[in-house]
Design a protein around this motif. Structure first.
Motif, short mmCIF file in Angstrom:
data_model
loop_
_atom_site.label_atom_id
_atom_site.label_comp_id
_atom_site.label_asym_id
_atom_site.label_seq_id
_atom_site.Cartn_x
_atom_site.Cartn_y
_atom_site.Cartn_z
N GLN A 121 0.82 -1.14 0.12
CA GLN A 121 -0.02 -0.08 -0.17
C GLN A 121 1.03 1.21 -0.02
N TYR A 122 0.55 2.09 -0.75
CA TYR A 122 1.14 3.52 -1.11
C TYR A 122 2.32 3.65 -1.99
N PHE A 123 2.70 2.40 -2.29
CA PHE A 123 3.97 2.17 -3.04
C PHE A 123 3.45 2.23 -4.75
N ASN A 124 4.23 2.83 -5.57
CA ASN A 124 4.30 3.12 -6.87
C ASN A 124 4.77 1.93 -7.76
N LYS A 125 5.97 1.39 -7.28
CA LYS A 125 6.71 0.60 -7.98
C LYS A 125 7.48 -0.51 -7.10
N VAL A 126 8.04 -1.68 -7.80
CA VAL A 126 8.63 -2.60 -6.87
C VAL A 126 10.21 -2.96 -7.68
N PHE A 127 11.21 -3.19 -6.82
CA PHE A 127 12.33 -3.39 -7.40
C PHE A 127 12.78 -4.53 -7.03
N ASN A 128 13.22 -5.43 -7.76
CA ASN A 128 13.47 -6.78 -7.70
C ASN A 128 14.96 -7.03 -8.09
N THR A 129 15.76 -8.05 -7.49
CA THR A 129 17.12 -8.49 -8.05
C THR A 129 17.04 -9.99 -8.33
N THR A 130 17.97 -10.16 -9.10
CA THR A 130 18.15 -11.60 -9.44
C THR A 130 19.77 -11.85 -9.48
#
Length: 191
Positions: A145-154
């Motif tokens: 909630q409240y977040f615009n984006k999600v950052f992932n690492t591989t």
């Protein structure tokens, strides 16, 4: 590095209790491989005093005026570092409100802290919140909630990778509300 031409307010990961706990949590956690922690113990050791001062000022009490003024379209909060406490986040909100012509981007794993604060304060329209998924190789598009984006690492380059090897100023996916909301980068390999 990546943040060339984008100013950042940084804090000291070496003294941040949350960072210390996450760094020793599990090899599945990106914090286990923290670039900031490694750099502050090595090539960026000279940044420790300034970033520690930032940590103390931002987490110690609400900022008074004059607040920092930016002459930039984009600014990154905690290019190095992580939210320390609620006061730290509230101070970032104050800085954001004080600079309405600048878009601020904050990457954080501390979605519960953000939620607690934003339940009582309005999120500025010029703040992009990026949830930094702490688990490596578990790509998610679920934004708290409240977040615009999600950052992932591989650990290995993914066919969905849309970040690795790019300069932020040339991409701006994390600094604009439209475009990709799921960001994927191969974690940096350190010697």
């Amino acid at each position: 590095g990546k943040l060339v031409e984008i100013p950042a307010i940084n804090t000291n990961t070496l003294t941040n209790k949350f960072c210390q706990e996450m760094r020793t949590s599990s090899p599945k956690c990106i914090c286990w491989y923290c670039y900031s922690y490694d750099m502050l113990e090595g090539s960026r050791k000279n940044c420790q005093p300034a970033w520690q001062l930032n940590s103390e000022i931002l987490s110690g009490g609400l900022l008074g005026y004059p607040l920092p003024q930016f002459n930039s379209l984009y600014v990154r909060f905690d290019g190095h570092g992580e939210l320390i406490n609620e006061t730290h986040f509230i101070n970032y909100l104050l800085i954001t409100e004080h600079n309405p012509k600048t878009t601020f981007s904050l990457f954080t794993k501390r979605h519960k802290l953000v939620k607690r604060v934003l339940e009582t304060r309005k999120k500025p329209q010029n703040l992009i919140l990026v949830y930094s998924n702490p688990i490596v190789d578990r790509i998610t598009d679920k934004k708290p909630q409240y977040f615009n984006k999600v950052f992932n690492t591989t650990t290995e380059k993914s066919t969905r990778d849309n970040c690795t090897g790019r300069k932020c100023i040339e991409c701006l996916a994390c600094y604009q509300f439209d475009g990709n909301s799921v960001l994927i980068e191969q974690k940096k390999k350190r010697a």
